[in-house]
Design a protein around this motif. Structure first.
Motif, mmCIF file in Angstrom:
data_model
loop_
_atom_site.group_PDB
_atom_site.id
_atom_site.type_symbol
_atom_site.label_atom_id
_atom_site.label_comp_id
_atom_site.label_asym_id
_atom_site.label_seq_id
_atom_site.Cartn_x
_atom_site.Cartn_y
_atom_site.Cartn_z
ATOM 1 N N VAL A 14 2.506 -9.151 -1.376
ATOM 2 C CA VAL A 14 2.231 -8.848 0.279
ATOM 3 C C VAL A 14 0.688 -8.875 0.479
ATOM 4 C CG1 VAL A 14 2.906 -7.428 2.131
ATOM 5 C CG2 VAL A 14 4.631 -8.188 0.572
ATOM 6 N N PRO A 30 2.568 6.733 -3.433
ATOM 7 C CA PRO A 30 2.469 7.079 -2.172
ATOM 8 C C PRO A 30 1.182 6.247 -1.565
ATOM 9 C CG PRO A 30 2.026 8.788 -3.125
ATOM 10 C CD PRO A 30 2.435 8.049 -4.301
ATOM 11 N N GLY A 41 2.918 2.794 -0.892
ATOM 12 C CA GLY A 41 3.661 2.777 0.313
ATOM 13 C C GLY A 41 2.730 2.731 1.622
ATOM 14 N N LEU A 42 1.727 3.678 1.462
ATOM 15 C CA LEU A 42 0.974 3.588 2.756
ATOM 16 C C LEU A 42 0.245 2.203 2.999
ATOM 17 C CD1 LEU A 42 -0.456 7.157 2.551
ATOM 18 C CD2 LEU A 42 1.185 6.220 4.181
ATOM 19 N N LEU A 75 1.341 -0.587 2.232
ATOM 20 C CA LEU A 75 2.361 -1.715 2.752
ATOM 21 C C LEU A 75 2.105 -1.484 4.113
ATOM 22 C CD1 LEU A 75 5.555 -1.840 0.273
ATOM 23 C CD2 LEU A 75 3.859 -3.638 0.989
ATOM 24 N N VAL A 76 2.525 -0.041 4.777
ATOM 25 C CA VAL A 76 2.501 0.044 6.233
ATOM 26 C C VAL A 76 1.246 -0.446 6.883
ATOM 27 C CG1 VAL A 76 2.918 1.708 7.958
ATOM 28 C CG2 VAL A 76 4.039 2.192 5.596
ATOM 29 N N MET A 100 1.098 -4.205 7.078
ATOM 30 C CA MET A 100 1.916 -4.841 8.040
ATOM 31 C C MET A 100 1.383 -4.379 9.230
ATOM 32 S SD MET A 100 4.278 -6.624 6.574
ATOM 33 C CE MET A 100 3.350 -7.085 5.403
ATOM 34 N N LEU A 101 0.588 -3.436 9.705
ATOM 35 C CA LEU A 101 0.325 -3.255 11.016
ATOM 36 C C LEU A 101 -1.023 -3.941 11.407
ATOM 37 C CD1 LEU A 101 0.989 0.886 11.344
ATOM 38 C CD2 LEU A 101 2.111 -1.059 12.522
ATOM 39 N N PRO A 124 -0.690 -8.534 8.881
ATOM 40 C CA PRO A 124 0.630 -8.760 8.102
ATOM 41 C C PRO A 124 0.767 -9.981 7.252
ATOM 42 C CG PRO A 124 0.587 -9.180 10.586
ATOM 43 C CD PRO A 124 -0.526 -8.425 10.156
#
Lengths: 306, 352
Positions: B266, B313, B316-317, B319-320, B323-324, B327
């Motif tokens: 990603v 973590p 995880g952040l 990825l967020v 995407m924001l 993307p």
């Protein structure tokens, strides 16, 4: 025979907890068509909030009726707030994007929460499991024969809560104005907005309800299991999600049926086969159900538009 | 691979040989690298990990990026490859081909084990690909996740695979040349697929499955094939991994490992092979760089030790945030060389 009955009872009890978590998945999916992967981790955070509240209340107060109510209220309110924040800042900006972007975001949030809570920096709790205080004293509620079959009070309690919540949700979705708005948003949120429905508010409230449900379910789970770890959300959440999909995601009674089924099957696998196979069986059922009925047992498969 | 786009072979090179010409060029380079790096074990280890991650990311990109079938159970295929190759390698431990030097015979057996492991993973890929007949989008993602977990549980309950303890004592025969060879091969295959009519069908499925089917693309066939190819290389990566770490156990192939690979794909951009490579290299080196940076800053040792804890973590952040904010990932569907000339042109314009 009595052994079978005991497994049946234990399975149903395990299933009701999955059902409570699965209801949250189903609600969010029903309205937003989003698999909220972080739902289990919201549950975990709720459990930690409850744990912190119990800790502040102290050993004496946490066992009183008021104390237990306070623990549940704080955890559920805190999770509702967190659900709102996650929806507002992570999912809302992605609403018009392809659905996979939202799924990836949800996975990201799930990872940030579950692994973030494993750090032992500042106020974060660290990876070690904590013992959850015994706020509701486990009691044998019904004993049949010479302790052949034992029913615990928390098993009855969680079953009653789950059934009550399911009925309540069904009422909310099909009999109230808000429920009608939810269904309209679920059907087509753009047209719903044109009809004067405040879609953003409906979705936010749905998220808050589903997150507080998760917190409640998590507390019941923690009281039963007596241990709290940052990773508990990942697997309980995954199982509840499997249950929701088996029942047909977006279908409220389906989630409960799927969860009870999953709880029973897992209990029988642990009872009559080996406990290490439990997780594999859950996923195997999921795959089999999806292969036969791609929309789940009660779900409908929507024809894809070009 | 670039050499294959060179116009008509000048005289000597026969048509049949042109396909494998890049391989023939790459082999001596890799052997040279292997020989050059033999002095520094840590660098070799790091490069090996990077190589394995690159193979995983590029292979996952074939399914997730090119075909658009979101698969989050890639570690399962890796586990199949690692365990099958490992077990085979353990049984063949005492065997050697007598007329060859030990090193060469070791490499031949390693290659054999890798191929068997990769084929076993490819078979699993076929099984996972089949549900994509009926499922799409997030349902398929969950099914792949389920398959990954099932594979892990099966491994954990099989005596031949050492149950929860895993396998130990697998001969450490994998080296940089072998890993580099497979990295090279997976990139070659991925680029060849992307440019072929086969690849065009995959892109079509990614963009709009229903429309692709209406245009006569055999969507099921292509999706299953993408899964098989991807799983094969993941199995190879697993086999290579098993042959340079001393111990493999089911804990190395959890959902977390799958997510690491997803983050690489990603971050690089779904559909960009070079993006996957860049992201894999970057994310593998990041913890090491952070660790040495913390140590160099003179921070107490605990912070440097916490890097591994902080990594998940942060993923995880990441990825967020991706995407924001972006993307499409770093490269989108473009490759490195699609980006480069434009940048140069802009620079030139600025100078004038």
């Amino acid at each position: 025979m009595s052994q079978l009955l005991q497994h049946l009872i234990n399975g149903l009890a395990a299933g009701t907890i999955y059902a409570l978590v699965a209801l949250g998945y189903t609600m969010v999916y029903g309205v937003l068509k989003l698999i909220n992967f972080a739902h289990g981790d919201v549950m975990m955070v709720g459990v930690y909030m409850g744990y912190a509240t119990a800790f502040t209340l102290g050993r004496q107060n946490q066992k009183t009726f008021l104390g237990v109510v306070l623990i549940f209220l704080v955890a559920m309110a805190g999770c509702a707030l967190m659900g709102f924040i996650i929806e507002r800042f992570a999912y809302r900006p992605l609403r018009e994007k392809p659905r996979l972007t939202a799924l990836i975001t949800a996975i990201g949030i799930s990872f940030a929460l579950s692994y973030g809570f494993q750090l032992d920096i500042g106020f974060l709790p660290g990876a070690a499991p904590r013992a959850f205080p015994e706020v509701i004293r486990p009691n044998e509620w019904l004993i049949i024969g010479d302790r052949d079959v034992v029913v615990w009070n928390w098993q009855v309690m969680s079953l009653l809560i789950a059934v009550a919540l399911m009925v309540g949700l069904q009422y909310l979705v099909f009999k109230t104005r808000f429920g009608r708005a939810m269904r309209a948003v679920s059907y087509d949120h753009r047209v719903a907005a044109l009809m004067g429905i405040p879609t953003d508010r409906v979705i936010a409230v749905t998220f808050m309800i589903s997150s507080s449900l998760a917190a409640g379910a998590g507390l019941l789970y923690a009281i039963k299991d007596t241990s709290v770890t940052p990773l508990m959300g990942l697997y309980v959440g995954l199982k509840a999600f499997v249950a929701a999909v088996i029942g047909g995601i977006g279908h409220v009674p389906g989630a409960v049926v799927g969860a009870l089924m999953l709880g029973l099957v897992e209990e029988f696998v642990v009872g009559y086969a080996a406990s290490t196979w439990r997780d594999a069986v859950a996923f195997a059922i999921l795959i089999l159900v999806l292969l036969v009925k791609p929309g789940g047992l009660f779900g409908r498969v929507a024809a894809e538009k070009v | 691979m670039e050499t294959s786009s060179v116009p008509a072979p000048v005289g000597g090179v026969p048509q049949a040989l042109r396909g494998i010409l890049p391989v023939l060029v790459a082999l001596p380079v890799l052997l040279l690298l292997n020989w050059g790096m033999s002095g520094s074990p840590f660098a070799t280890y790091l490069l090996s990990i990077i190589g394995v991650n690159v193979i995983l990311a590029v292979s996952l990109n074939i399914v997730n990026g090119m075909t658009g079938q979101f698969s989050i159970g890639h570690a399962g295929f890796m586990a199949v490859g690692a365990y099958v190759a490992g077990v085979l390698s353990l049984t063949l431990k005492e065997v050697a081909i007598s007329f060859l030097p030990v090193v060469v015979s070791d490499q031949i057996f390693l290659l054999l084990c890798l191929l068997v492991g990769g084929s076993a993973a490819a078979l699993c890929g076929f099984l996972v690909g089949l549900p994509s007949l009926r499922l799409r989008g997030d349902y398929l993602a969950i099914v792949t996740l389920g398959f990954g977990e099932i594979i892990r549980v099966v491994v954990q309950n099989t005596d031949a695979f050492g149950r929860a303890l895993g396998l130990s004592g697998i001969p450490q025969t994998s080296n940089l040349a072998m890993i580099g060879f497979w990295v090279f091969l997976v990139v070659l295959v991925a680029r060849r697929i992307a440019g072929s009519s086969h690849g065009r069908s995959l892109w079509a499925i990614r963009e709009d499955e229903v429309a692709a089917e209406a245009m006569g693309v055999n969507t099921t066939g292509y999706k299953v094939r993408a899964f098989v190819i991807s799983a094969f290389f993941a199995g190879i990566a697993g086999g290579l991994f098993a042959h340079f770490v001393p111990i493999i156990n089911p804990g190395s192939f959890t959902f977390v490992k799958s997510m690491e690979i997803v983050v690489m794909v990603v971050l690089g951009g779904l559909g960009s092979t070079t993006g996957a490579i860049v992201a894999a290299v970057f994310l593998t080196l990041l913890p090491e760089a952070l660790r040495s940076a913390f140590t160099a800053m003179g921070a107490e040792g605990s912070l440097a030790q916490k890097v591994d804890q902080i990594r998940m973590p942060v993923y995880g952040l990441l990825l967020v945030a991706l995407m924001l904010l972006r993307p499409q990932g770093l490269f989108g569907t473009r490759e490195f060389w699609d980006v480069l000339p434009r940048w140069i042109a802009r620079r030139r314009k600025g100078i004038q």
